[in-house]
Write a protein that holds these residues in place. Sequence first.
Motif, PDB file in Angstrom:
ATOM      1  N   ASP A 199       5.302 -15.410   4.189  1.00  0.00           N
ATOM      2  CA  ASP A 199       5.467 -16.115   2.568  1.00  0.00           C
ATOM      3  C   ASP A 199       4.542 -16.624   2.280  1.00  0.00           C
ATOM      4  N   LEU A 212       1.740 -14.981   1.754  1.00  0.00           N
ATOM      5  CA  LEU A 212       1.586 -13.813   1.050  1.00  0.00           C
ATOM      6  C   LEU A 212       2.132 -12.645   0.569  1.00  0.00           C
ATOM      7  N   ALA A 213       3.242 -13.355   0.637  1.00  0.00           N
ATOM      8  CA  ALA A 213       4.116 -12.114  -0.418  1.00  0.00           C
ATOM      9  C   ALA A 213       3.734 -11.671  -1.508  1.00  0.00           C
ATOM     10  N   ASN A 222       1.119 -11.069  -2.952  1.00  0.00           N
ATOM     11  CA  ASN A 222       0.336  -9.794  -2.528  1.00  0.00           C
ATOM     12  C   ASN A 222       0.465  -8.398  -2.013  1.00  0.00           C
TER      13      ASN A 222
END
Lengths: 768, 156
Positions: B128, B130-131, B133
């Motif tokens: 969640d 890092l979503a 990137n």
Amino acid sequence: MTDYAVLSKRIPRTDAWEKVTGKGKFAEDIILPGMLYGKILRSPHAHARIISIDTSEALKLPGVKAIITGSDFGSFRYGMTPTTRDETPLARGKVRYIGEEVAAVVAIDMDVAEEAVRLIKVEYEPLPAVFDPEEAMQPGAPLIHEDHPGNISVSFNTNFGDIDKAFADSYYIREDEFYSQTNLHGFIEPHSILAEYDPSGRIKVWPSKQSPYFLYRNLSNAFDVPLSKVRVIQPIIGGGFGGKNGSYALDFCAVMLSKKTGRPVKITLDQEEIITAARRRHAFRGKLRIGVDREGKIQAYDVRVVLDGGAGTGIGPTTLALTHYFMYLPYVVPNIRYEGYRVYTNKPISVAQRGNGILQIRYAAEVQLDKVAEALNIDPLEIRLRNAVKPGHVTVNKMNVNSCGFIESLHQAAEAINWREINKQPVKDFGKFNGRYLSGVGIAGNAHSSGCRIRGHNSCSAVIKLHEDGTVSLIHGATDSGQGAETVLAMITAEVLGIEVQDVQVSRVDTELTPVDPGSYGSRVSSTAGNAVLIAANDCKRQMAEIAGEILSVDPDKLNFRNGQVFLEGAPVKSISFRRLSQKVTSHGAGRTIIGKGSWGQDIEPINFDTGEGDVSASYSFGTQAAEVEVDTWTGKIRVVKMVVAHDLGFCANPLGVEGQHEGSIYQGIGHALFEECSMEDGRTINPSFTDYTLATFKDMPPVMESINIETNEPTGAFGMKESGEGTTVSTVPAIVNAIHNATGIWFHEMPITPEKVLNALRERGEG
Amino acid sequence: MKQAIVLNINGQDYEVLIESNWSLLKVIREVVGFTGTKKGCDQGECGACTVLMDDQAVLSCITLAVDAQGTRIVTIEGLGEEDKPDEVQTAFVEEGAIQCGFCTPGMVLATKALLKRNSNPTEEEIRDGLAGNLCRCTGYHKIVAAVKTAAGSLTK
């Protein structure tokens, strides 16, 4: 089981630190004093004659230094093969797709360049356009290239065995049609090039290219400069996947604009340009007719393939050929007729993309095989086992299978997904289902070329230079576009010489100094460059052993190189450290410079585009993938819960790298099956940014991905290696499609399988 | 008309002459010269341009440079070197979380920001967090592993 010192270990990439610190330079990061910025003017029409180009207003804008158009390149044309030179650096005479490059401006900064592009006035005479390959083949369709009637870019027809008899003798016959969509390579690093044209007639460029030597040849031809004066220097490359192999408008324009201004020129595309106008995967329509016996064993195939080529040829002939050749593997096919067309349309040019044609045809064949299995009430795993090729198999079109772990991969993938248990569950009565989630598993096989044998320059070379302190320089011409090839080559060198990987300094391509190389495509680096490096390392070792033998009074052939030592097996007193030996060789006798060299190319004929016979590579990788999916019948969303890759890669040189390649392959396969499409209307891209061209995020990937390596020790591969980064994308797609069928009872014949399509299909069946 | 502003980047003050519509990304890369921060899409979609602004991950391509005044900006260059790396960098290297490397600087900094606000994230929280990137090469699997490893090292 060989006990390697370096190979088969989990080793971080040799270039990891420069990447994780942000120190490594990609093309856009490199700047030169006085650098100018270029921008390209693109066609708004899908098909039109260029009547006039007026650059006068644009040239008046302060800060604009030069503007070029197609005529600046004279009659220069280029292409991937001698008979398919249908590309020009900028459009000449007419434009053939929306986004085709028409002019290029260079200015002191991007704002001025962009403003200037808007001021260029082009007068077009629009022509009728055609966007569908089947329509484009019809009589009366607009002609895209005058010398290609029927808009046929490439056609290919073969016939092996006796398919009429085979179909007549078949127990069960079916015909299916499948569609695989156009999608993009999707690299996050845009195309970029920095060019410097020296008035003395030397070209120097830093481009983001998988295959720098193609550009080196093209620039030499375009600018009439000898190859020795074309210097292509490879920066770090931010992913290629087949989309950074060719030479494109920005490359030629950057050099030409540098020539005209006497200053370095940088051109970097933006993602909108890439998504709407750059190269992409061929869309595919395949009609397959299959005949099988009572046991589900394949008797015959009749195949018709139509590829959407877009407005140019590129590497298209190879893509089409591969849709042919990979009908013959990984299952035994005794009789086959194949008819294939690659057709021009008024859209951006289709080229190679990870799996290059093999992905498209195997998707069709693998899903159809599951349909056959269902019709005959045979387990999909079992039908594959019955048809699987084995080591030593020779296909009807004379492809030779050396190592082959396909059957092993079927068993391993099935076991890892728990196939036998799941498949024993009673057939779901989908009509009565009133819950929310449906689960299913699917399986699919694949084969892939390992080191594609292409026409023209095919071999790789390497040079290893010994330094006095026991470190070495490895100079080779292959390109790491992110897949980890550089690390594998360093590991091979370190293994042979018995030194550490960090003592091997690996060069990147500089065409002035590194050996000419075909480049990074066709899954060839580990197998082809790997062999060249192995030979070079052994050459270096032999020279050093000779001197060590004299120093130690030992037969050089009996010396081992390991752990930084050179020693006689079983006699530890007869040893010298590699470092000390490196010092001594320089003063031994008259003083020696140790340079090892090696070359290797596949000892087979180039792909035959006429007869359809023969090998496409020295070896073939094989594998099986299994998918577990969950279908949300309320939203149509498909979640891949688990993915298993069982891949026969010959030998696993670096498990860390190989797993990364498997996981990345699955990522791109999932994108292809579920998310990605170049959505176009009348040649215009309607999803021109990452907002709507959906690249899967962290949340879209299966939490469980299992990577199983099957080592069959391929005789033609360095240390037994075969490819492990492209074949692993091929069966991701059909495994998912088959799993969706297992979950819902619905067959999908086109991709991407979006929630909308799922809901429509469920509705049609009378639920949801 | 250009204006002079001061930006604090990697602990140092830089006085730069910029146009008011220039993005922070442009200033970092082209004026100050830190090319570690990447331009992927220039539209706030891919995350390659992520930098830290007062310990939070921001997309520098859609942040105006003028709006970064008075904040502490950290780019990948400010995180660590090979001989003195940050734990996140070490984890990325050792877990094989880097392939082409283009998304890496943004990914590492987004990870730093995530671990600052949640020192022991679950797998779901990592995915969640890092979503924003994107990565085209790795399939994210080893990045998740690296974040878990880094979380372990940082809490030691």
